[in-house]
Motif scaffolding. Structure first.
Motif, PDB file in Angstrom:
ATOM      1  N   PHE A   1      -8.904   3.882   4.988  1.00 40.38           N
ATOM      2  CA  PHE A   1      -9.072   3.566   3.567  1.00 40.38           C
ATOM      3  C   PHE A   1     -10.442   4.004   3.036  1.00 40.38           C
ATOM      4  O   PHE A   1     -11.467   3.404   3.320  1.00 40.38           O
ATOM      5  N   THR A   2     -10.417   5.049   2.264  1.00 40.03           N
ATOM      6  CA  THR A   2     -11.635   5.603   1.675  1.00 40.03           C
ATOM      7  C   THR A   2     -12.139   4.713   0.538  1.00 40.03           C
ATOM      8  O   THR A   2     -11.360   4.361  -0.356  1.00 40.03           O
ATOM      9  N   PRO A   3     -13.417   4.356   0.521  1.00 38.79           N
ATOM     10  CA  PRO A   3     -13.963   3.640  -0.647  1.00 38.79           C
ATOM     11  C   PRO A   3     -13.853   4.517  -1.887  1.00 38.79           C
ATOM     12  O   PRO A   3     -14.106   5.724  -1.822  1.00 38.79           O
ATOM     13  N   GLU A   4     -13.477   3.913  -3.013  1.00 36.32           N
ATOM     14  CA  GLU A   4     -13.262   4.716  -4.215  1.00 36.32           C
ATOM     15  C   GLU A   4     -14.481   5.548  -4.587  1.00 36.32           C
ATOM     16  O   GLU A   4     -14.353   6.709  -4.992  1.00 36.32           O
TER      17      GLU A   4
ATOM     18  N   HIS B   1      -9.857   6.951  -5.007  1.00 35.52           N
ATOM     19  CA  HIS B   1      -8.652   6.324  -4.479  1.00 35.52           C
ATOM     20  C   HIS B   1      -8.790   6.204  -2.970  1.00 35.52           C
ATOM     21  O   HIS B   1      -9.406   7.058  -2.329  1.00 35.52           O
ATOM     22  N   HIS B   2      -8.164   5.160  -2.409  1.00 40.15           N
ATOM     23  CA  HIS B   2      -8.314   4.939  -0.960  1.00 40.15           C
ATOM     24  C   HIS B   2      -7.615   6.009  -0.119  1.00 40.15           C
ATOM     25  O   HIS B   2      -7.874   6.120   1.082  1.00 40.15           O
ATOM     26  N   THR B   3      -6.751   6.822  -0.736  1.00 42.76           N
ATOM     27  CA  THR B   3      -6.081   7.891   0.001  1.00 42.76           C
ATOM     28  C   THR B   3      -6.854   9.209  -0.031  1.00 42.76           C
ATOM     29  O   THR B   3      -6.425  10.189   0.585  1.00 42.76           O
TER      30      THR B   3
ATOM     31  N   SER C   1     -11.168  -2.074   7.199  1.00 40.03           N
ATOM     32  CA  SER C   1     -11.143  -1.138   6.081  1.00 40.03           C
ATOM     33  C   SER C   1     -12.538  -0.616   5.767  1.00 40.03           C
ATOM     34  O   SER C   1     -13.461  -1.394   5.489  1.00 40.03           O
TER      35      SER C   1
ATOM     36  N   ALA D   1     -13.189   0.893   3.070  1.00 39.63           N
ATOM     37  CA  ALA D   1     -13.401   0.501   1.671  1.00 39.63           C
ATOM     38  C   ALA D   1     -13.931  -0.930   1.582  1.00 39.63           C
ATOM     39  O   ALA D   1     -14.877  -1.213   0.832  1.00 39.63           O
TER      40      ALA D   1
ATOM     41  N   THR E   1       0.848  -1.193   0.000  1.00 32.99           N
ATOM     42  CA  THR E   1       0.000   0.000   0.000  1.00 32.99           C
ATOM     43  C   THR E   1       0.881   1.239   0.000  1.00 32.99           C
ATOM     44  O   THR E   1       1.207   1.807   1.027  1.00 32.99           O
TER      45      THR E   1
END
Length: 306
Positions: free
Chosen positions: A262-265, A272-274, A231, A233, A158
């Motif tokens: 971790f952000t869901p796309e 993006h997870h960031t 997560s 996400a 990651t």
């Protein structure tokens, strides 16, 4: 279930985990972290809330978040350090690095990731673990060694730039005390000499095939506390709760610090997870739901934030 702490995000000042192009002053992160801290407190008033481990260790970052009011909703802050692999400081500076953070906050300082890769030689990890234990045992309420397992070579680390990072990228795959196939490295025996003072940080991927073997190894090694993640996400997978339940049930005999990140796309400002989320209250709702499901009545009290 023994959840002893909730950690809000992972390495928020590292662009591999939070996109500074979207949130250059971390104001969006600050708002999200405050909402998450409030939601966790409302759900479980006694559960310590830990600000996700900084990487790099940066007192100015702590002061920035304090200025946003974030630390009012945290009970501890955490740092990550890998001086033999990625950081631009020597391993002997660990006490000074912790003191830098203590100088700007009265919150307890956890070391939620520290480790040494075997990228160059197995013996480097043995020496690094011994030296790390001497420097950090008794200096922080929690010291999580990263990690139990090497990252499987068929997975991706990651991190943002992957192979473009050169050897820095490939070091991610050699941080374990066990090789990918479960074979012990020489440092495993050294680690066992420092439990239960040292705990572990082990991320379990969705439906991770290593989970049961990891639990068996941790018990054999005398590990009593662990940091892992759930997560946000992954929570959108159709059978996410089944996996979350299985993971957390398997870890029931340990004091677990659960990291929410971790952000869901489809919920990020960028896919993006960031990415900072479109609606930060949704992350707070995820944290509250996970604490409600797994927080129980709190841990055994072995890791009070002070």
């Amino acid at each position: 279930m023994t959840v002893e702490a909730a950690m809000i995000w992972n390495e928020p000042n590292n662009k591999s985990h939070w996109d500074p192009g979207i949130d250059p002053d971390w104001s969006r992160f600050g708002e999200m972290a405050k909402l998450a801290g409030q939601a966790i407190r409302a759900e479980h008033p006694g559960l310590p809330r830990v600000l996700g481990g900084m990487s790099p260790i940066d007192p100015l970052f702590v002061k920035r978040l304090a200025g946003y009011g974030v630390l009012e909703h945290m009970d501890a802050v955490a740092v990550h350090g890998f001086p033999l692999d990625w950081n631009l400081w020597q391993i002997g500076e660990w006490p000074a690095k912790i003191d830098e953070i203590r100088a700007v906050t009265d919150k307890p300082v956890w070391v939620s990731e520290v480790g040494v890769s075997t990228f160059g030689a197995d013996e480097v990890q043995v020496w690094g673990l011994e030296r790390t234990a001497a420097l950090l045992k008794g200096r922080a309420p929690r010291v999580h060694w990263y990690s139990l397992y090497d990252l499987p070579k068929t997975w991706e680390a990651t991190t943002r730039h992957r192979e473009a990072e050169g050897s820095s990228y490939y070091r991610h795959f050699a941080m374990g005390l066990l090789r990918e196939d479960g074979a012990p490295k020489p440092a495993l025996e050294e680690f066992a000499r420092h439990t239960p003072d040292l705990g572990l940080c082990q991320w379990f991927h969705y439906e991770d095939h290593r989970l049961d073997d990891a639990v068996a190894w941790m018990k054999r090694l005398g590990v009593t506390y662990l940091r892992t993640g759930l997560s946000w996400a992954d929570s959108f997978r159709p059978d996410a709760l089944r996996w979350f339940d299985r993971q957390m049930e398997a870890l029931r005999d340990f004091d677990v610090t659960v990291t929410f990140c971790f952000t869901p796309e489809h919920r990020g400002l960028a896919p993006h997870h960031t990415s900072a989320p479109q609606a930060p209250e949704e992350f707070a709702e995820f944290c509250a739901a996970m604490v409600r499901r797994y927080g129980g009545g709190g841990g055994r009290g072995s890791a009070a934030p002070a």
